[in-house]
Design an enzyme around this catalytic site. Structure first.
Site, mmCIF file in Angstrom:
data_model
loop_
_atom_site.group_PDB
_atom_site.id
_atom_site.type_symbol
_atom_site.label_atom_id
_atom_site.label_comp_id
_atom_site.label_asym_id
_atom_site.label_seq_id
_atom_site.Cartn_x
_atom_site.Cartn_y
_atom_site.Cartn_z
ATOM 1 N N ASP A 107 32.697 6.299 13.328
ATOM 2 C CA ASP A 107 32.020 7.038 14.401
ATOM 3 C C ASP A 107 30.668 7.571 13.939
ATOM 4 O O ASP A 107 30.157 8.546 14.480
ATOM 5 C CB ASP A 107 32.914 8.160 14.929
ATOM 6 C CG ASP A 107 33.304 9.141 13.833
ATOM 7 O OD1 ASP A 107 33.036 8.830 12.648
ATOM 8 O OD2 ASP A 107 33.867 10.196 14.145
ATOM 9 N N HIS B 98 5.889 -5.509 3.261
ATOM 10 C CA HIS B 98 6.875 -4.620 3.883
ATOM 11 C C HIS B 98 7.783 -3.981 2.831
ATOM 12 O O HIS B 98 8.980 -3.816 3.048
ATOM 13 C CB HIS B 98 7.697 -5.360 4.944
ATOM 14 C CG HIS B 98 6.889 -5.713 6.155
ATOM 15 N ND1 HIS B 98 7.367 -6.487 7.178
ATOM 16 C CD2 HIS B 98 5.627 -5.380 6.500
ATOM 17 C CE1 HIS B 98 6.427 -6.625 8.106
ATOM 18 N NE2 HIS B 98 5.354 -5.969 7.703
ATOM 19 N N ASP C 132 1.663 3.580 3.104
ATOM 20 C CA ASP C 132 1.519 3.265 4.533
ATOM 21 C C ASP C 132 2.578 4.105 5.240
ATOM 22 O O ASP C 132 3.774 3.812 5.141
ATOM 23 C CB ASP C 132 1.752 1.769 4.752
ATOM 24 C CG ASP C 132 1.551 1.334 6.203
ATOM 25 O OD1 ASP C 132 1.530 2.212 7.097
ATOM 26 O OD2 ASP C 132 1.445 0.125 6.438
ATOM 27 N N ASP D 201 -0.100 5.801 12.179
ATOM 28 C CA ASP D 201 0.128 4.643 11.297
ATOM 29 C C ASP D 201 -1.098 4.533 10.382
ATOM 30 O O ASP D 201 -2.118 3.979 10.783
ATOM 31 C CB ASP D 201 0.314 3.385 12.159
ATOM 32 C CG ASP D 201 0.546 2.138 11.314
ATOM 33 O OD1 ASP D 201 0.737 2.272 10.089
ATOM 34 O OD2 ASP D 201 0.545 1.026 11.890
ATOM 35 N N HIS E 182 -2.518 -11.063 6.572
ATOM 36 C CA HIS E 182 -2.091 -10.465 7.847
ATOM 37 C C HIS E 182 -3.288 -10.221 8.748
ATOM 38 O O HIS E 182 -4.446 -10.369 8.322
ATOM 39 C CB HIS E 182 -1.291 -9.173 7.610
ATOM 40 C CG HIS E 182 -2.025 -8.084 6.883
ATOM 41 N ND1 HIS E 182 -2.974 -7.289 7.486
ATOM 42 C CD2 HIS E 182 -1.947 -7.652 5.594
ATOM 43 C CE1 HIS E 182 -3.429 -6.402 6.608
ATOM 44 N NE2 HIS E 182 -2.840 -6.605 5.447
ATOM 45 N N HIS F 67 -3.337 -3.737 15.314
ATOM 46 C CA HIS F 67 -2.403 -3.892 16.449
ATOM 47 C C HIS F 67 -2.556 -2.682 17.354
ATOM 48 O O HIS F 67 -3.060 -1.623 16.927
ATOM 49 C CB HIS F 67 -0.958 -4.012 15.930
ATOM 50 C CG HIS F 67 -0.576 -2.939 14.947
ATOM 51 N ND1 HIS F 67 -0.154 -1.687 15.339
ATOM 52 C CD2 HIS F 67 -0.596 -2.905 13.590
ATOM 53 C CE1 HIS F 67 0.083 -0.956 14.268
ATOM 54 N NE2 HIS F 67 -0.190 -1.656 13.189
ATOM 55 N N HIS G 173 3.942 -0.858 16.670
ATOM 56 C CA HIS G 173 3.323 -2.120 17.084
ATOM 57 C C HIS G 173 3.465 -2.114 18.606
ATOM 58 O O HIS G 173 4.436 -2.606 19.165
ATOM 59 C CB HIS G 173 4.022 -3.313 16.436
ATOM 60 C CG HIS G 173 3.727 -3.401 14.963
ATOM 61 N ND1 HIS G 173 4.103 -4.439 14.169
ATOM 62 C CD2 HIS G 173 3.049 -2.557 14.143
ATOM 63 C CE1 HIS G 173 3.690 -4.234 12.920
ATOM 64 N NE2 HIS G 173 3.061 -3.086 12.886
ATOM 65 N N GLU H 287 -6.843 -2.256 9.806
ATOM 66 C CA GLU H 287 -6.141 -2.182 8.531
ATOM 67 C C GLU H 287 -6.314 -3.425 7.661
ATOM 68 O O GLU H 287 -5.341 -4.113 7.340
ATOM 69 C CB GLU H 287 -4.657 -1.918 8.764
ATOM 70 C CG GLU H 287 -3.975 -2.813 9.796
ATOM 71 C CD GLU H 287 -2.487 -2.493 9.917
ATOM 72 O OE1 GLU H 287 -1.807 -2.456 8.887
ATOM 73 O OE2 GLU H 287 -2.013 -2.285 11.045
ATOM 74 N N TYR I 21 -4.503 -8.415 -1.511
ATOM 75 C CA TYR I 21 -3.249 -8.380 -2.278
ATOM 76 C C TYR I 21 -3.333 -9.472 -3.334
ATOM 77 O O TYR I 21 -3.231 -10.669 -3.008
ATOM 78 C CB TYR I 21 -2.057 -8.600 -1.326
ATOM 79 C CG TYR I 21 -2.162 -7.692 -0.101
ATOM 80 C CD1 TYR I 21 -1.685 -6.393 -0.126
ATOM 81 C CD2 TYR I 21 -2.818 -8.141 1.063
ATOM 82 C CE1 TYR I 21 -1.836 -5.552 0.971
ATOM 83 C CE2 TYR I 21 -2.972 -7.309 2.167
ATOM 84 C CZ TYR I 21 -2.479 -6.019 2.109
ATOM 85 O OH TYR I 21 -2.637 -5.186 3.189
ATOM 86 N N ARG J 142 -4.784 -1.583 0.842
ATOM 87 C CA ARG J 142 -4.975 -1.624 2.306
ATOM 88 C C ARG J 142 -5.528 -0.253 2.717
ATOM 89 O O ARG J 142 -5.156 0.776 2.127
ATOM 90 C CB ARG J 142 -3.650 -1.911 3.033
ATOM 91 C CG ARG J 142 -3.788 -1.938 4.549
ATOM 92 C CD ARG J 142 -2.605 -2.607 5.271
ATOM 93 N NE ARG J 142 -1.334 -1.942 5.085
ATOM 94 C CZ ARG J 142 -0.356 -2.351 4.294
ATOM 95 N NH1 ARG J 142 -0.501 -3.469 3.584
ATOM 96 N NH2 ARG J 142 0.772 -1.680 4.171
ATOM 97 N N GLU K 223 -6.000 1.792 6.336
ATOM 98 C CA GLU K 223 -5.618 1.679 7.754
ATOM 99 C C GLU K 223 -5.913 2.986 8.486
ATOM 100 O O GLU K 223 -5.464 4.056 8.072
ATOM 101 C CB GLU K 223 -4.116 1.376 7.864
ATOM 102 C CG GLU K 223 -3.612 1.366 9.301
ATOM 103 C CD GLU K 223 -2.158 0.952 9.427
ATOM 104 O OE1 GLU K 223 -1.382 1.179 8.472
ATOM 105 O OE2 GLU K 223 -1.786 0.397 10.475
#
Ligand code: GLY
Ligand code: MN
Ligand code: MN
Length: 439
Positions: free
Chosen positions: A36, A241, A258, A270, A349, A353, A360, A383, A387, A411, A413
């Site tokens: 539960d 990710h 991030d 973000d 990438h 977005h 997103h 962003e 890499y 990165r 962003e």
């Protein structure tokens, strides 16, 4: 917080644009992890946008073919004092009529027997198939029964259309109050990044930094992180990710964070920042950081009405590729490198977005062959990143990567509102200059 008046205005706009179709918009269900124990509840953003109601399993009907005062019907889980002692209180049918602007409310278990009557007189059903299996079964049963009887009833068969293009186009243009909430989300998120940079030091675990950031989100009244926070030291930053956040931050490495918060009404930040763990860039780190920062600034300046997301990406990409050629990480003519995707092992990438109730966020980027133009009120992320690792094969004709570059992932962003007077970088409280990253 978005007030009930704003939710009512949205509903009216949606109903006006439904063109005689009756919309059925379900809330999110609770999702069980085991026994539960359930995952934290996250409302369906389409449902939230129209209702501001944060309970699971409800179903909203929007009925343009009915008279005013009967167009917004909500099926909800009923009051149940014994159960509410375990799971918290519910609004019930009376509560949603009193406090949520609902015209007519019913207990959820009456949906199968009442839905057919409510759809009488509609031209079609606006319902997203494939996403809500339980409700879909009820909708399709009602539709099938109606098709069985059209021959004798004389009514036209109901069509089945998707509500998404209409609803997601509404969500793409943020209202003034939504923009205010997005500014708050960006400000809290930005401050959390500043805190992380203040406390970072070699030997810390990535998840300690995650804790600092997320504690700040909660302390500011946010629900928590808008998505799995990424705190990635050194080469971990080259895993786009990466969310395990369980490595030691090393002297001499960069850390990429991030992270953004989600407010109580689901508006999200973000933001990504990358800085040296020991407060001092190496030569290679600095050179690459300068390239990403230049790309991000050039892309940010291009966020103007009439531009489009693909154009913003193209500007960032060109600056990145020019910088990589200057550093000897790519060989050749910039146009040909872009044309041949010869940079994809270093930048894999897109540059941004839409951002809103979903990180997103919804909204088309293209309509047919035309990119959607940026207009005031739209919010997007910018962003770019680089890499440098050997996870991807180096394309033929391109230089192999020297070890001194490997394990650097960067990165930057920001969250940007398309404004009448130019871009508004809502996350600008998070610093990003080389000198600030070293302070
Ligand atoms: N944090 C997800 C993204 O930057 O798109
Ligand atoms: Mn992000
Ligand atoms: Mn993003």
């Amino acid at each position: 917080m978005i007030d009930q008046y704003s939710f009512a205005k949205r509903r009216n706009r949606f109903i006006d644009q439904l063109a005689g179709n009756a919309a059925i918009i379900p809330a999110a269900p609770m999702v069980t992890h085991h026994a539960d124990c359930e995952y934290p509840f996250r409302q369906n953003s389409d449902f939230w946008y129209l209702t501001g109601f944060d309970e699971p399993d409800a179903v909203a009907l929007f009925l343009p073919h009915r008279p005013i005062g009967e167009q917004y019907v909500l099926f909800v889980l009923p009051k149940d004092p014994a159960l509410e002692a375990w799971i918290g209180s519910r609004e019930g049918t009376d509560g949603v009529v009193k406090d949520f602007g609902v015209d007519i409310a019913h207990p959820l278990d009456e949906l199968p027997k009442r839905l057919g009557d409510y759809l009488q007189g509609a031209q079609g059903i606006a319902f997203r198939i494939g996403k809500h299996p339980k409700i879909e079964q009820i909708v399709l049963t009602v539709l099938s029964e109606q098709l069985d009887t059209v021959q004798r009833s004389g009514s036209l068969p109901l069509s089945l259309v998707a509500p998404c293009p209409l609803l997601h186009n509404l969500r793409l243009y943020k209202e003034p109050l939504e923009i205010e909430r997005m500014r708050v989300a960006a400000r809290i998120s930005a401050k959390a990044h500043e805190l992380a940079r203040e406390v970072v030091h070699p030997g810390m675990n990535e998840r300690q930094l995650q804790g600092v950031i997320e504690e700040y989100f909660l302390a500011q009244g946010a629900r928590g992180p808008a998505y799995g926070s990424i705190v990635a030291g050194g080469d971990n930053a080259c895993i786009l990710h990466y969310t395990s956040n369980n490595s030691i931050l090393k002297d001499g490495d960069l850390v990429l964070i991030d992270a953004g918060c989600s407010l109580s009404d689901y508006y999200n930040g973000d933001i990504t920042r990358t800085f040296p763990v020991n407060g001092c860039f190496t030569g290679e780190q600095r050179a690459l950081y300068e390239v990403v920062l230049a790309a991000q600034k050039a892309a940010l300046q291009s966020v103007l009405p009439g531009q489009n997301a693909e154009g913003v990406h193209a500007i960032a990409l060109r600056t990145l590729v020019e910088g990589l050629v200057d550093l000897g990480l790519l060989y050749g003519n910039v146009d040909s490198l872009i044309e041949q995707n010869a940079y994809r092992h270093l930048y894999m990438h897109r540059t941004g977005h839409w951002l809103g109730l979903d990180v997103h966020d919804v909204g088309a980027y293209r309509l047919g062959e035309y990119p959607v133009k940026l207009e005031p009120g739209m919010i997007l992320t910018v962003e770019p990143g680089l890499y440098i690792s050997d996870r991807f094969a180096v394309p033929d004709g391109q230089p192999s990567i020297q070890d001194r570059w490997k394990g650097i992932g960067i990165r930057i962003e920001d969250d940007v509102l398309v404004g009448l007077n130019g871009p508004e970088v809502m996350s600008s409280d998070a610093q990003k200059s080389i000198s600030e990253m070293e302070s």
